[in-house]
Design an enzyme around this catalytic site. Sequence first.
Site, PDB file in Angstrom:
ATOM      1  CD  GLN A 302      -0.540  -0.387   3.422  1.00  0.00           C
ATOM      2  OE1 GLN A 302      -1.861  -0.594   3.746  1.00  0.00           O
ATOM      3  NE2 GLN A 302      -0.319  -0.063   4.691  1.00  0.00           N
ATOM      4  CG  ASP A 337      -3.143   7.094   6.779  1.00  0.00           C
ATOM      5  OD1 ASP A 337      -4.131   6.641   6.941  1.00  0.00           O
ATOM      6  OD2 ASP A 337      -1.926   6.548   8.123  1.00  0.00           O
ATOM      7  CG  ASP A 373       0.476  -5.058   6.819  1.00  0.00           C
ATOM      8  OD1 ASP A 373       0.631  -5.472   7.927  1.00  0.00           O
ATOM      9  OD2 ASP A 373      -0.679  -4.267   6.087  1.00  0.00           O
ATOM     10  CG  ASN A 374      -3.862  -6.261   6.082  1.00  0.00           C
ATOM     11  OD1 ASN A 374      -4.805  -6.795   7.740  1.00  0.00           O
ATOM     12  ND2 ASN A 374      -3.839  -4.918   6.391  1.00  0.00           N
ATOM     13  CD  GLU A 402      -0.905  -8.009   9.505  1.00  0.00           C
ATOM     14  OE1 GLU A 402      -1.990  -7.602  10.558  1.00  0.00           O
ATOM     15  OE2 GLU A 402      -1.278  -7.818   8.313  1.00  0.00           O
ATOM     16  CE  LYS A 512      -1.030  -0.016  15.965  1.00  0.00           C
ATOM     17  NZ  LYS A 512      -2.123  -0.781  15.341  1.00  0.00           N
ATOM     18  CE1 TYR A 513      -1.053   4.683  14.289  1.00  0.00           C
ATOM     19  CE2 TYR A 513      -1.096   4.003  16.348  1.00  0.00           C
ATOM     20  CZ  TYR A 513      -1.589   3.695  15.112  1.00  0.00           C
ATOM     21  OH  TYR A 513      -2.631   2.852  14.290  1.00  0.00           O
TER      22      TYR A 513
END
Lengths: 650, 650
Positions: A302, A337, A373-374, A402, A512-513
């Site tokens: 992504q 985002d 991821d995903n 994942e 994560k942030y």
Amino acid sequence: MIGMRAHALHGILVMECGRVVILAVRPCVDGGRYPVKRVVGDTLAIEVDAVADGHDKLRAVVRDRPADRAEWRETELVLGPDDTWRAVIDLPALGRHIYTCVAWVDAFASWRNGLDRKLAAGVDVTLDLLDGARLVERIAPEHAAAMRTGSIAAATSPELAAVMTARADRSGASRSAELTVLVERPLAACSAWYELFPRSTRGDGTHGTLRDAEARLPYVAELGFDIVYLPPIHPIGSAFRKGPDNAATAGANDPGSPWAIGNAGGGHTSVHPELGTLADFDHFVAAAHALNLDVALDIAFQASPDHPWVKDHPSWFVHRSDGSIQYAENPPKKYQDVYPFDFDSADRQGLWNALKGVFEFWCEHGVRVFRVDNPHTKPIPFWEWCLGELHARYPDTIFLAEAFTRPKLMYALAKSGFSQSYTYFTWRTTKLELEAYATDLAGVRDFFRPNFWPTTPDIFPEHLETGGRPAFVQRLVLAATMSPNYGIYGPSYELGEHARRRGVEELAHNEKYEVRAWNLDAPESLRHVIARINQIRRSHPALQRGELIVQPTDNELVMAFAKVAPGAHAVLVIVNLDPFHTHRAWVTLDLASLGLEPDQAFAVDDLLGGAHFTWRGARNFIELDPQQMPAHVFELKPHVRTEHDFEYFL
Amino acid sequence: MIGMRAHALHGILVMECGRVVILAVRPCVDGGRYPVKRVVGDTLAIEVDAVADGHDKLRAVVRDRPADRAEWRETELVLGPDDTWRAVIDLPALGRHIYTCVAWVDAFASWRNGLDRKLAAGVDVTLDLLDGARLVERIAPEHAAAMRTGSIAAATSPELAAVMTARADRSGASRSAELTVLVERPLAACSAWYELFPRSTRGDGTHGTLRDAEARLPYVAELGFDIVYLPPIHPIGSAFRKGPDNAATAGANDPGSPWAIGNAGGGHTSVHPELGTLADFDHFVAAAHALNLDVALDIAFQASPDHPWVKDHPSWFVHRSDGSIQYAENPPKKYQDVYPFDFDSADRQGLWNALKGVFEFWCEHGVRVFRVDNPHTKPIPFWEWCLGELHARYPDTIFLAEAFTRPKLMYALAKSGFSQSYTYFTWRTTKLELEAYATDLAGVRDFFRPNFWPTTPDIFPEHLETGGRPAFVQRLVLAATMSPNYGIYGPSYELGEHARRRGVEELAHNEKYEVRAWNLDAPESLRHVIARINQIRRSHPALQRGELIVQPTDNELVMAFAKVAPGAHAVLVIVNLDPFHTHRAWVTLDLASLGLEPDQAFAVDDLLGGAHFTWRGARNFIELDPQQMPAHVFELKPHVRTEHDFEYFL
């Protein structure tokens, strides 16, 4: 499909169809549509159901070869009960490996069987010898001549049987479809993962670098992990950047989520400048390899709105009617985002090749493990193509899916090439749930390799919020012993971090942030328990590959299971699932499954707690205080303990 | 195989692969290699496992057509739990019928789902309407125009949804393999067979004729059978003819075994002159049809040494080194009166066509049911070809395999086209054995239809030698109620003949080798019980097709099971398996499987013995005196009995 031999079709008299009907070949995933999975050094036990009419003797062989070689190897299949034929082949090399079955009526063996029965009954066999001479004359003319003179010795000689076997007439043979086994490196089947955010490795709360992360590697190695897994290390977009704990807007100094990939400085093949350079990454990989650690990268397909591909390849994204690019949505939620890729793009070939190129880029930088991821939000045919290509070029590469989604979608991804998958373990807490899940997973083991994680940065389950240190140890032991593949998200896990963000199944102050500072030397750290568990895993083959065999207990809060492996001691794991109270239980062992005799004493050594017992018989008592240690990991040795054994523990 | 859609293959980027992955289609025998079996009037419940990435809405349909027509019918599959899609199609016509699944991502429904969620959340949808207008403009330009002006009503109108569903874009659809269901006549799934030797129908011990056998037909019809089955009716060879009870030599007046087929007068397409003429046979068939009886012929593909084909087609037999023809052997046993065919003959095409021609000949004489002797000693590919050809030309033909052999070989024959098969029922006597066998058979019901026989001329099991009349009734009830297809060998069975030939599992004075005289009016005859059982079968759909559901009892000698069918009363069968003693038992009913509520009274009417009870709840008591009647066959009616119901029984 199985039985793709030429056969008598409606309206067509096929003259070359074989008399043997091959009904099934096992293992086989979806009739051969997908490969079976094994690792180098495994054997492949093949079972074939094959029948023919009448009483003739059949022969059957399994033929196998690496997919990229033409020459077949051949192994005799041996007939067992219920028309099932068996053989075991070894799998010495990485890559796709083909196997198939060939079966035919053995005219010579059938004739020999009749002859032997007549000889045993004392019946005249003169004519039988003449018939047999016709069968063998082309291959063994000297035997044929002797048989024509009435020589029973010639007819029954082992050399004749050997040559007739070696040069069997297979013109009427039946053949199964060609099936595939994907042979991966052993790490695909047994691995301990440690996830860490490189930017949190400086320890003082300021943004760490890959050099800081490199300094953390000896710690990870000491804990006994096989793989150090890094969330995305790429430039992070600033458009719609999220603030702490997923705040809609970020402050000037907020680092953003590593999964918002790409800015003007680069995308999926670049290193975030705050982490360092590509050279720093290469250095990190080399340092990891020196410690026998594999590096796993996170591949998240992504893009942030700032990703270079948004400008360079606008056709790789979905454009809306107003010309804007479609961001990720789960209406009414918006993820502005994140731009998903359009896998059906008009430039599909360009996009698919570019995505494959991301893996190839990092493979060229020494990475052989990817956490994807995903993957369940990208087309399955894409994965089957992409992972197939990558496996062909880099056969030692491991892919962890994942995919926290529905079972059949997870299985479809596994079939399409993922080596391992995340699982529902994270939410399975009761004995009934855990045992049922182990049964489910046993049913798909030919293609689906579970990887058990007690927590991830995305998932912090309720039972760990309230259960304290005992709960963390319970879940660690369960993950590491139920599944040959497991992982933890550290240092959060070993430090027992358990404050959840309100209303969300995530930790507060989520890494994560934010950049976090961790005190690895905190006294509450589970690092020693983790190191011990990983050491036990490494020294016990039963935990590396073995099947889980539930052992009943009379206490719903005490779970017991054994794991066994050929030529190795069985391991018996007993876990008190209640983090608050001491529990006692009678465990009724399935002795036969553990290779133990009912009347034989056996040594029971707790590899975790150090206690040692001698047990005899199936029913045994245990007591577990979660404050001390909520689990036993017993090694079972089927012999009476000697004094020497005691010394070892004293 | 399933999933034969174009897919991303190793090294080839296939651009047209579908996003939906079809993982499985059920029912499906060996991945579609063999047909599923049903009968006319059945429905076919289809289940499809299909997944795609992401959260888009999918659509899936099952398409079906008769194999000989080009046009597909289409039925929507409905998504249920666990990514399983379901549809039910009817099967109105005989013959091979094709079904396949098509699944695709429904772009409009996916868009509508997002729109609906945004509307529910009160989010602005102006841009979504513009996006939607692009999706629909080709198919529904007037709706597209309205949506561009912001019309939510146009976007959400049912007509738009209907037209977008009807004219869905399937360019990216995935397709399963085409699977086959073989649709046979209902008699293939439910039939009661009566075997008789025509030559024993005169009643005075002299050789009877087909005219005598014809006179027996009303008796067979009165007993309620569907099929009268005749052992081979062809000329009998005299070479090596067997005498009474398989004596090695026959006397001048011994009639020989009907299975030693052929003499100078003819072979498999001739009628034995002592039985009459082909015209007599035609007359027999017409008389049977007038009584709603089907005639089954015995097809035994072997020849007596006197068979015309031995001279006319010597290449159809195996020749030994001395020029003699190979007779049947099971060394050291010799069967010199029987020549097997050489299915691998140089004139294979000639032989195979001639054998098929035997069936065709009798089909042309009105026969549509064949009992095939020892099919497991002839090549399975021969049967798949031969029965396939015959089913195509005479789709109402039923084939019963007399295959008493190993399970997988029996299953292979069923897969290759046999409608029904003999079974191991004949030797299964204990509750455990019978229940386990029912479970085995349930697992293969999509292709294997069992036909239960208590005895045959070849097999007279031990338990009937000693058990007397109660044992005969027990085995009759079990055969007729456990299996929708069953048969008896009469009049031997209804007259309770039970003297075995010493050392052999056969009756003495075996009718295979002798003409017998039977007294049908003997007082010990079971004809009235048999007639009652067949009447019960005809009036109770649960016994015609239903699945067997074991109902536990607390007595190892009392077996209970239920059968259910949609829209019909459940039937509960309880059998005292001990022929000597009265037994009592508590039966614990699985009420849910019987469509009964736990707290509801239900009427229990014994269709066999005439007793009637009202039961309530799962646990119920029964007592069975085998001298009276060793079984209950209860009809269960889920309501409280009214006075009217009582009257019916008084």
